[in-house]
Design a protein around this motif. Structure first.
Motif, PDB file in Angstrom:
ATOM      1  N   VAL A 141      30.367  47.010  40.291  1.00 42.93           N
ATOM      2  CA  VAL A 141      31.937  46.754  40.263  1.00 42.93           C
ATOM      3  C   VAL A 141      32.342  47.808  39.347  1.00 42.93           C
ATOM      4  O   VAL A 141      32.384  47.840  38.273  1.00 42.93           O
ATOM      5  CB  VAL A 141      32.220  45.499  39.291  1.00 42.93           C
ATOM      6  N   THR A 193      37.649  37.309  43.686  1.00 44.55           N
ATOM      7  CA  THR A 193      38.872  37.953  42.872  1.00 44.55           C
ATOM      8  C   THR A 193      39.141  36.771  41.930  1.00 44.55           C
ATOM      9  O   THR A 193      38.917  35.731  41.785  1.00 44.55           O
ATOM     10  CB  THR A 193      40.072  37.712  43.852  1.00 44.55           C
ATOM     11  N   TRP A 194      39.606  37.413  40.654  1.00 49.21           N
ATOM     12  CA  TRP A 194      40.149  36.358  39.500  1.00 49.21           C
ATOM     13  C   TRP A 194      41.600  36.093  39.570  1.00 49.21           C
ATOM     14  O   TRP A 194      42.413  37.090  39.788  1.00 49.21           O
ATOM     15  CB  TRP A 194      39.768  37.188  38.195  1.00 49.21           C
ATOM     16  N   ARG A 202      43.665  39.436  40.347  1.00 48.44           N
ATOM     17  CA  ARG A 202      42.975  40.739  39.880  1.00 48.44           C
ATOM     18  C   ARG A 202      41.613  40.876  41.102  1.00 48.44           C
ATOM     19  O   ARG A 202      40.677  40.039  40.746  1.00 48.44           O
ATOM     20  CB  ARG A 202      42.411  41.086  38.586  1.00 48.44           C
ATOM     21  N   SER A 203      41.389  41.737  41.807  1.00 46.75           N
ATOM     22  CA  SER A 203      40.308  42.027  42.545  1.00 46.75           C
ATOM     23  C   SER A 203      39.546  43.229  42.264  1.00 46.75           C
ATOM     24  O   SER A 203      39.987  43.928  41.238  1.00 46.75           O
ATOM     25  CB  SER A 203      40.776  42.183  44.228  1.00 46.75           C
ATOM     26  N   TYR A 204      38.366  43.317  42.688  1.00 45.51           N
ATOM     27  CA  TYR A 204      37.465  44.424  42.234  1.00 45.51           C
ATOM     28  C   TYR A 204      36.760  45.197  43.679  1.00 45.51           C
ATOM     29  O   TYR A 204      36.832  44.562  44.621  1.00 45.51           O
ATOM     30  CB  TYR A 204      36.348  43.650  41.436  1.00 45.51           C
ATOM     31  N   ILE A 257      36.458  50.256  35.925  1.00 43.22           N
ATOM     32  CA  ILE A 257      35.652  49.543  35.023  1.00 43.22           C
ATOM     33  C   ILE A 257      34.797  50.419  34.217  1.00 43.22           C
ATOM     34  O   ILE A 257      33.745  51.055  34.741  1.00 43.22           O
ATOM     35  CB  ILE A 257      34.665  48.656  35.675  1.00 43.22           C
ATOM     36  N   LEU A 268      34.064  41.459  31.944  1.00 43.22           N
ATOM     37  CA  LEU A 268      34.902  40.644  32.787  1.00 43.22           C
ATOM     38  C   LEU A 268      35.102  39.163  32.711  1.00 43.22           C
ATOM     39  O   LEU A 268      34.127  38.915  31.989  1.00 43.22           O
ATOM     40  CB  LEU A 268      34.064  40.985  34.256  1.00 43.22           C
ATOM     41  N   TYR A 328      36.019  49.309  39.995  1.00 46.93           N
ATOM     42  CA  TYR A 328      37.187  49.379  39.766  1.00 46.93           C
ATOM     43  C   TYR A 328      37.982  47.764  39.774  1.00 46.93           C
ATOM     44  O   TYR A 328      37.537  47.147  40.491  1.00 46.93           O
ATOM     45  CB  TYR A 328      37.880  50.096  40.736  1.00 46.93           C
ATOM     46  N   TRP A 329      38.999  47.754  39.055  1.00 47.16           N
ATOM     47  CA  TRP A 329      39.970  46.640  39.475  1.00 47.16           C
ATOM     48  C   TRP A 329      40.996  47.161  39.962  1.00 47.16           C
ATOM     49  O   TRP A 329      41.695  48.319  39.940  1.00 47.16           O
ATOM     50  CB  TRP A 329      39.964  45.888  37.988  1.00 47.16           C
ATOM     51  N   GLY A 361      46.947  41.426  37.500  1.00 48.33           N
ATOM     52  CA  GLY A 361      46.384  40.163  36.728  1.00 48.33           C
ATOM     53  C   GLY A 361      47.372  39.418  36.415  1.00 48.33           C
ATOM     54  O   GLY A 361      47.032  38.159  35.861  1.00 48.33           O
TER      55      GLY A 361
END
Length: 659
Positions: free
Chosen positions: A104, A132-133, A115-117, A57, A63, A106-107, A111
């Motif tokens: 935050v 998480t997205w 996608r987690s962080y 990131i 984000l 790194y991802w 996706g």
């Protein structure tokens, strides 16, 4: 909310790769080296999920927004929100008065599904963040897989080398490194060398104009490998029999975490294991189970080894939409064209019927393709509860070799099969004698086998045998702190407290960056009545790992016993701030609050601990005593009845007396 994932053009990918400048493991070329000669492949590969599997990131990165500005998790009564300060993104968690923020950094994950962080600690560890997205339903935020319940991992789940192995190109870690400290600069996504092997010699040969056969001979082309080796290039990451504790795989003890090379037999790097038939796990469908499910299919089994992942998938390009539908249906028609009936006149969407998308049991907020190819797949209901090691009882039964399917019966392989029985205590009764016999036959040089046997003895309540096996491990690896630590804990179990302190002090000397030996030593010092020494030792542990909530909780208990109630209160409150999801730490804070006369707060912490763990019988008993002291007998009786269900006779006796 739409997807925030964009597929960058090749020149942007090349620029990003060129900026990585991460240290390369020996033999590996810079990640952007391939694009100079293979621009078209590099451009199409940049659109794949593998190329977008991991990234940093950067300052100012946007984000996706959270709906209404926050993510509320009712099960743990926590609220998460994102903030950007000075160009740095932060994830904030609030629960009552307990607030914590993490950068935050790194991802992880393409996706396509989610996608987690990750956040980097000051020590260089990577921690998974709880939010998480997810791409489903137009895109939304939710709790990360494994975090659905109230007692989730919070900000404490560390990314280990196995996680990085499958989600990124190889980082340059020290050979033999055990602690999962990552270098400051990491690769950003899986590059070409993960499937083609180290490319430095290939690049150098091309640059100096070497003959074509020499240039080609310096790199692995998976298309030229025999089918089993070709498929193993994919299986190195995509083979997972289960995400639950089993173990699903064991990396051979003489291999580094990032030492697999395409073209070598996968079994020379790791062995894979599965549940026994009849144990209720035959139809498990999990997020990373594509090859596992494919290998159940008649299509695969009848192909005589000719069907591989690349029969359907082009690793250099991922078609989407109508192009994907046509590509995969064409792969089906390659074998089934003569069998198509009038019911399939067009056969343009084979997988929609025969490989439907489903919610996997361990990641219920996504839907992925079930690679078990069947004529008429039955409709599968969505999992009611996300399956993970917190929500699923541990497996107890035989652990069977799964891959390779024809594992040779060699003395070394028998060692690993025996280790698989005891690693997570699945099959201790039969696994311990198997491992004893395998060690006696093979006389292995690696201390790891003796360490595994020692741990099995310890878990089986045999400390004397554990100590002997730990000593065998030490004889083969004198610098390894783990068997010394194991001896210390085993001596404590036998009552040899002085010997335990000596061993644990030695373990702390061998592992100067780890708090675990210090925490264990402090427990023994407390048993000896050396409270001042226990406090001093735990302060060292906290200095080593400032965000270790268990160490702070232990420090609070030691301070209280040593007469420092104010210091104990401060230490345990900080432990709760770090890990409000741990019931035992909540109970300690509740007891301290009660001693301070803050009864409403004490009751609140007790009740929250029981929300986290409804069967925490000791907490029911302690809350009942608090309520009785306050004259709230009716409420107390409900908790006493629950305490009477405890399997611990001491708790039952105390509850009966309190009634």
């Amino acid at each position: 909310m739409g997807s925030f994932i964009a597929c960058p053009p090749a020149f942007l990918v090349a620029a990003a790769l060129a900026s990585i400048a991460a240290a390369q493991p020996p033999g590996y070329a810079e990640a952007n080296s391939c694009a100079a000669c293979h621009a078209k492949l590099a451009e199409s590969y940049a659109r794949t999920g593998m190329a977008r599997s991991f990234g940093a990131i950067t300052q100012g990165s946007a984000l996706p927004a959270m709906k209404d500005g926050e993510l509320r998790h009712d099960a743990s009564a926590q609220t998460f929100s994102l903030a950007v300060r000075d160009g740095v993104a932060w994830l904030r968690r609030a629960q009552d008065a307990f607030v914590i923020e993490k950068p935050v950094n790194y991802w992880i994950g393409s996706g396509n599904h989610a996608r987690s962080y990750l956040s980097r600690s000051a020590a260089g560890e990577l921690l998974e963040l709880p939010a998480t997205w997810y791409a489903e339903n137009g895109g939304h935020w939710g709790m990360s897989p494994g975090y659905a319940g109230p007692a989730h991992a919070g900000f404490s789940r560390k990314i280990n080398f196995s996680c990085m192995f499958c989600h990124n190109a190889y980082p340059a870690v020290e050979a033999g490194q055990r602690k999962t400290i990552f270098p400051a600069r990491l690769p950003q996504g899986i590059d070409c060398q993960r499937c083609h092997g180290p490319g430095k010699a290939h690049v150098e040969a091309a640059q100096r104009g070497a003959p074509v056969d020499q240039v080609r001979g310096a790199i692995v082309n998976p298309a030229r490998l025999e089918p089993a080796r070709r498929m193993e290039v994919c299986l190195q990451c995509h083979m997972e029999t289960t995400s639950l504790r089993l173990p699903a795989s064991i990396t051979r003890f003489d291999r580094g975490a990032f030492s697999y090379r395409p073209g070598e037999p996968l079994e020379s790097y790791a062995l894979h294991f599965d549940h026994a038939p009849g144990a209720g796990h035959e139809d498990k469908f999990e997020f990373s189970s594509s090859p596992y499910r494919l290998q159940k299919s008649a299509c695969f089994q009848k192909s005589a080894g000719q069907m591989t992942c690349t029969t359907c998938h082009n690793p250099h390009d991922v078609p989407r939409g109508a192009d994907a539908e046509a590509r995969y249906s064409q792969a089906c028609r390659g074998c089934h064209s003569g069998a198509l009936s009038a019911a399939h006149p067009a056969a343009t969407a084979c997988i929609s019927c025969h490989m439907p998308r489903r919610a996997p049991s361990d990641a219920v907020q996504v839907a992925v393709t079930d690679h078990y190819i069947r004529k008429r797949p039955e409709a599968a209901p969505s999992p009611a509860v996300e399956a993970n090691d917190l929500t699923t009882p541990p497996y107890r039964g035989p652990v069977l070799p799964y891959y390779p399917p024809d594992l040779a019966h060699t003395p070394e392989n028998e060692l690993y099969v025996a280790v698989a029985q005891v690693t997570h205590e699945a099959n201790l009764a039969k696994g311990i004698p198997l491992l004893e016999a395998a060690i006696a036959r093979a006389q292995p040089k690696s201390g790891e086998f003796y360490l595994e046997l020692a741990e099995a003895y310890r878990h089986n309540g045999q400390p004397a045998k554990a100590i002997a096996a730990y000593q065998q491990a030490i004889a083969r690896a004198p610098a390894d702190w783990r068997p010394v630590y194991g001896i210390g804990n085993s001596l404590a179990a036998t009552g040899d407290l002085a010997g335990a302190v000596r061993s644990l002090r030695r373990a702390a000397e061998l592992a100067p960056r780890d708090a675990a030996p210090l925490q264990a030593m402090a427990k023994v010092l407390t048993r000896q009545g050396r409270l001042g020494d226990a406090v001093a030792t735990l302060r060292k542990a906290v200095d080593l790992e400032p965000e270790n909530a268990e160490a702070r909780n232990d420090l609070g208990a030691a301070l209280f016993r040593n007469g420092d109630a104010a210091g104990a209160w401060q230490a345990v409150r900080e432990a709760v701030r770090l890990r409000p999801e741990v019931a035992a730490i909540r109970v300690n804070l509740a007891e301290l609050a009660a001693r301070r006369g803050e009864f409403a707060e004490a009751r609140g912490h007790f009740e929250f601990a029981l929300r986290l763990d409804p069967n925490y019988y000791e907490a029911h008993l302690k809350l009942a005593r608090l309520l009785l002291a306050r004259g709230e007998r009716a409420d107390a009786q409900a908790h006493l009845r629950k305490a009477l269900e405890s399997p611990d006779p001491a708790i039952r006796k105390a509850a009966e007396a309190a009634r």
